[in-house]
Design a protein around this motif. Structure first.
Motif, PDB file in Angstrom:
ATOM      1  N   TYR A 279     -58.046 -25.239  79.080  1.00 39.86           N
ATOM      2  CA  TYR A 279     -58.385 -25.852  80.342  1.00 39.86           C
ATOM      3  C   TYR A 279     -58.488 -24.772  81.427  1.00 39.86           C
ATOM      4  CZ  TYR A 279     -54.611 -29.703  78.520  1.00 39.86           C
ATOM      5  OH  TYR A 279     -54.479 -30.649  77.784  1.00 39.86           O
ATOM      6  N   SER A 280     -58.701 -25.174  82.325  1.00 38.13           N
ATOM      7  CA  SER A 280     -58.254 -23.692  83.776  1.00 38.13           C
ATOM      8  C   SER A 280     -57.485 -23.629  84.213  1.00 38.13           C
ATOM      9  CB  SER A 280     -59.783 -24.904  84.838  1.00 38.13           C
ATOM     10  OG  SER A 280     -59.377 -25.564  84.804  1.00 38.13           O
ATOM     11  N   PRO A 281     -56.812 -22.262  84.571  1.00 38.87           N
ATOM     12  CA  PRO A 281     -55.689 -22.299  84.833  1.00 38.87           C
ATOM     13  C   PRO A 281     -55.087 -23.383  86.215  1.00 38.87           C
ATOM     14  CG  PRO A 281     -57.273 -20.946  85.465  1.00 38.87           C
ATOM     15  CD  PRO A 281     -58.166 -21.998  85.518  1.00 38.87           C
TER      16      PRO A 281
ATOM     17  N   GLY B 260     -71.302 -15.136  76.771  1.00 38.99           N
ATOM     18  CA  GLY B 260     -70.673 -16.356  75.539  1.00 38.99           C
ATOM     19  C   GLY B 260     -69.092 -16.196  76.926  1.00 38.99           C
ATOM     20  N   PHE B 261     -67.390 -16.228  76.939  1.00 35.78           N
ATOM     21  CA  PHE B 261     -66.621 -16.393  77.204  1.00 35.78           C
ATOM     22  C   PHE B 261     -66.984 -17.030  78.538  1.00 35.78           C
ATOM     23  CE2 PHE B 261     -66.648 -12.811  73.777  1.00 35.78           C
ATOM     24  CZ  PHE B 261     -65.705 -13.141  73.366  1.00 35.78           C
ATOM     25  N   SER B 262     -67.894 -17.458  79.116  1.00 30.55           N
ATOM     26  CA  SER B 262     -68.056 -18.295  80.147  1.00 30.55           C
ATOM     27  C   SER B 262     -68.869 -17.675  81.826  1.00 30.55           C
ATOM     28  CB  SER B 262     -67.068 -18.942  80.812  1.00 30.55           C
ATOM     29  OG  SER B 262     -66.591 -19.966  80.304  1.00 30.55           O
ATOM     30  N   ARG B 263     -68.795 -16.032  80.968  1.00 35.28           N
ATOM     31  CA  ARG B 263     -68.948 -15.207  81.836  1.00 35.28           C
ATOM     32  C   ARG B 263     -69.975 -16.018  82.618  1.00 35.28           C
ATOM     33  NH1 ARG B 263     -68.388 -11.641  77.224  1.00 35.28           N
ATOM     34  NH2 ARG B 263     -65.812 -10.993  77.872  1.00 35.28           N
ATOM     35  N   GLY B 264     -70.084 -15.882  83.764  1.00 32.54           N
ATOM     36  CA  GLY B 264     -71.187 -15.453  85.016  1.00 32.54           C
ATOM     37  C   GLY B 264     -71.678 -17.991  84.792  1.00 32.54           C
TER      38      GLY B 264
ATOM     39  N   HIS C 179     -61.680 -23.090  88.821  1.00 30.95           N
ATOM     40  CA  HIS C 179     -62.775 -24.048  88.348  1.00 30.95           C
ATOM     41  C   HIS C 179     -62.711 -23.895  86.910  1.00 30.95           C
ATOM     42  CE1 HIS C 179     -65.769 -21.201  89.679  1.00 30.95           C
ATOM     43  NE2 HIS C 179     -66.388 -21.411  89.047  1.00 30.95           N
ATOM     44  N   ARG C 180     -63.068 -22.158  86.681  1.00 29.30           N
ATOM     45  CA  ARG C 180     -63.469 -22.431  85.351  1.00 29.30           C
ATOM     46  C   ARG C 180     -62.441 -22.196  83.695  1.00 29.30           C
ATOM     47  NH1 ARG C 180     -64.700 -16.002  85.177  1.00 29.30           N
ATOM     48  NH2 ARG C 180     -65.287 -16.558  83.016  1.00 29.30           N
ATOM     49  N   ILE C 181     -62.958 -22.985  83.478  1.00 29.17           N
ATOM     50  CA  ILE C 181     -63.192 -23.118  81.903  1.00 29.17           C
ATOM     51  C   ILE C 181     -62.120 -21.978  81.206  1.00 29.17           C
ATOM     52  CG2 ILE C 181     -61.900 -24.684  80.613  1.00 29.17           C
ATOM     53  CD1 ILE C 181     -63.254 -27.292  82.164  1.00 29.17           C
ATOM     54  N   ALA C 182     -61.719 -20.556  81.516  1.00 25.99           N
ATOM     55  CA  ALA C 182     -62.025 -19.683  80.567  1.00 25.99           C
ATOM     56  C   ALA C 182     -60.925 -18.979  80.613  1.00 25.99           C
ATOM     57  CB  ALA C 182     -62.877 -19.368  81.017  1.00 25.99           C
ATOM     58  N   LEU C 183     -60.679 -17.868  79.029  1.00 30.06           N
ATOM     59  CA  LEU C 183     -59.950 -17.532  79.168  1.00 30.06           C
ATOM     60  C   LEU C 183     -59.011 -16.133  80.441  1.00 30.06           C
ATOM     61  CD1 LEU C 183     -58.981 -17.046  75.331  1.00 30.06           C
ATOM     62  CD2 LEU C 183     -58.533 -18.635  77.281  1.00 30.06           C
TER      63      LEU C 183
ATOM     64  N   PHE D 124     -71.057 -20.948  86.453  1.00 35.86           N
ATOM     65  CA  PHE D 124     -70.306 -21.641  87.670  1.00 35.86           C
ATOM     66  C   PHE D 124     -70.226 -23.225  87.561  1.00 35.86           C
ATOM     67  CE2 PHE D 124     -71.799 -17.813  88.818  1.00 35.86           C
ATOM     68  CZ  PHE D 124     -70.963 -17.126  89.479  1.00 35.86           C
ATOM     69  N   PHE D 125     -69.116 -24.350  87.780  1.00 33.78           N
ATOM     70  CA  PHE D 125     -69.580 -26.073  87.829  1.00 33.78           C
ATOM     71  C   PHE D 125     -67.810 -25.505  87.832  1.00 33.78           C
ATOM     72  CE2 PHE D 125     -67.736 -23.512  83.571  1.00 33.78           C
ATOM     73  CZ  PHE D 125     -66.698 -24.218  83.503  1.00 33.78           C
ATOM     74  N   PRO D 126     -68.111 -27.348  88.779  1.00 37.48           N
ATOM     75  CA  PRO D 126     -69.044 -28.111  88.682  1.00 37.48           C
ATOM     76  C   PRO D 126     -69.722 -27.557  90.892  1.00 37.48           C
ATOM     77  CG  PRO D 126     -66.759 -29.106  89.391  1.00 37.48           C
ATOM     78  CD  PRO D 126     -66.151 -27.868  89.060  1.00 37.48           C
ATOM     79  N   ILE D 127     -71.012 -27.672  90.478  1.00 39.15           N
ATOM     80  CA  ILE D 127     -71.572 -27.961  91.360  1.00 39.15           C
ATOM     81  C   ILE D 127     -71.685 -28.728  91.918  1.00 39.15           C
ATOM     82  CG2 ILE D 127     -73.780 -26.366  92.780  1.00 39.15           C
ATOM     83  CD1 ILE D 127     -73.946 -24.610  90.237  1.00 39.15           C
ATOM     84  N   LYS D 128     -71.354 -28.738  93.375  1.00 37.15           N
ATOM     85  CA  LYS D 128     -71.450 -30.297  94.415  1.00 37.15           C
ATOM     86  C   LYS D 128     -72.106 -30.240  95.336  1.00 37.15           C
ATOM     87  CE  LYS D 128     -67.022 -31.555  92.302  1.00 37.15           C
ATOM     88  NZ  LYS D 128     -65.221 -32.127  92.704  1.00 37.15           N
ATOM     89  N   ASN D 129     -73.196 -29.622  95.188  1.00 41.10           N
ATOM     90  CA  ASN D 129     -74.263 -29.511  97.147  1.00 41.10           C
ATOM     91  C   ASN D 129     -74.759 -27.954  96.917  1.00 41.10           C
ATOM     92  OD1 ASN D 129     -73.062 -27.076  98.011  1.00 41.10           O
ATOM     93  ND2 ASN D 129     -70.418 -28.747  98.418  1.00 41.10           N
TER      94      ASN D 129
END
Length: 302
Positions: free
Chosen positions: A136-138, A80-84, A202-206, A86-91
């Motif tokens: 929102y991400s930072p 939870g909490f977006s731990r671990g 990149h992370r949309i997390a607090l 990773f996005f957006p992965i582009k390659n």
């Protein structure tokens, strides 16, 4: 053994889940525990979701990328909490890095298609949507005069004046932020043009400094309200925090745009709903008073 499980769960709740609710039975929480379970339930009930796969062997994730292309997201199957995450992965270089780092949090990982859009948490309880927030991400917004470093300091002062700490975290100037800015042609000394939003991570997390905006429920499309309430019924839950990305926004019907439901949270972090950076704070106490009256089966067992 039962007493030991209760003690362990109490410690986990106090240490890692402060601000999270405990209104669902053990059976409901078990049904929501992994990302794979949520995706299977979405597929069974025709709920829009991302195509994905569970993997231990990294090469299974590589095969998924070759079949479905980028962008992608990799995250622990349980967490939870977006731990671990990773996005957006582009390659493939970013994919390999995400595969290895995600396993720090959980041995089995999820790889899914990623939708570039607006990210929301919808809180549904007692059969109805009670709160909607956009996440929102930072980021900072340029004024044509201040450096990114100065904008970060100014934003942190605003957050402090609004009393958002410690639920909402301050923006930082870490090596990760510097690296992220560098990939997008910025440094901390760059001066963004007036009105230009500059993402810092990149992370949309607090935790890395993300914030939330309260969305008025009467602006949410009726189809979207019905969809979220259907998800609550599917899991037979008293409360769920539903994570969803919509291409155009939640005020438009999910039927008229790309839409992906990411996961359901059976112990949603409701504390953040009290600390919006944008929009007005909602009083949700009445809803929780109703939930407090419920008799929850095995609420104190993990």
């Amino acid at each position: 053994m039962k007493a030991m499980k209760k003690a362990l769960y109490a410690w986990i709740s106090k240490t890692f889940m402060d601000g999270c609710t405990s209104y669902n039975s053990l059976d409901v929480r078990k049904s929501c525990r992994s990302k794979e379970q949520a995706r299977d339930a979405f597929a069974t009930h025709d709920i829009p979701h991302a195509r994905g796969d569970i993997f231990i062997n990294p090469f299974r994730a590589i095969r998924f990328a070759k079949e479905h292309g980028f962008p992608l997201v990799v995250k622990p199957n349980v967490g939870g909490f977006s731990r671990g995450s990773f996005f957006p992965i582009k390659n493939y270089k970013e994919l390999w890095k995400a595969i290895l780092l995600a396993k720090v949090w959980w041995p089995t990982s999820v790889i899914e298609q990623y939708l570039e859009g607006r990210n929301y948490r919808v809180l549904v309880a007692n059969g109805r949507v009670i709160s909607v927030i956009r996440r929102y991400s930072p980021f900072v917004t340029g004024n044509g005069q201040s450096t990114i470093s100065e904008l970060i300091d100014r934003e942190n002062n605003v957050r402090e004046e609004m009393g958002l700490f410690p639920c909402i975290y301050p923006l930082n100037k870490s090596d990760e932020v510097k690296s992220f800015l560098g990939k997008h042609g910025y440094t901390l000394d760059s001066v963004p043009p007036d009105g230009v939003e500059v993402k810092l991570f990149h992370r949309i997390a607090l935790a890395p400094g993300g914030v939330i905006e309260t969305i008025k429920k009467n602006t949410v499309a009726a189809d979207n309200i019905q969809l979220m309430e259907k998800v609550l019924d599917i899991f037979n839950a008293n409360i769920l925090g539903i994570d969803v990305i919509l291409e155009k926004g939640i005020e438009h019907s999910y039927k008229d745009q790309k839409c992906i439901l990411l996961e359901v949270n059976s112990r949603p972090y409701v504390k953040m709903h009290d600390y919006p950076r944008f929009g007005e704070r909602e009083d949700l106490s009445g809803y929780f008073d109703e939930l407090d009256k419920l008799d929850i089966a095995q609420a104190d067992i993990f």
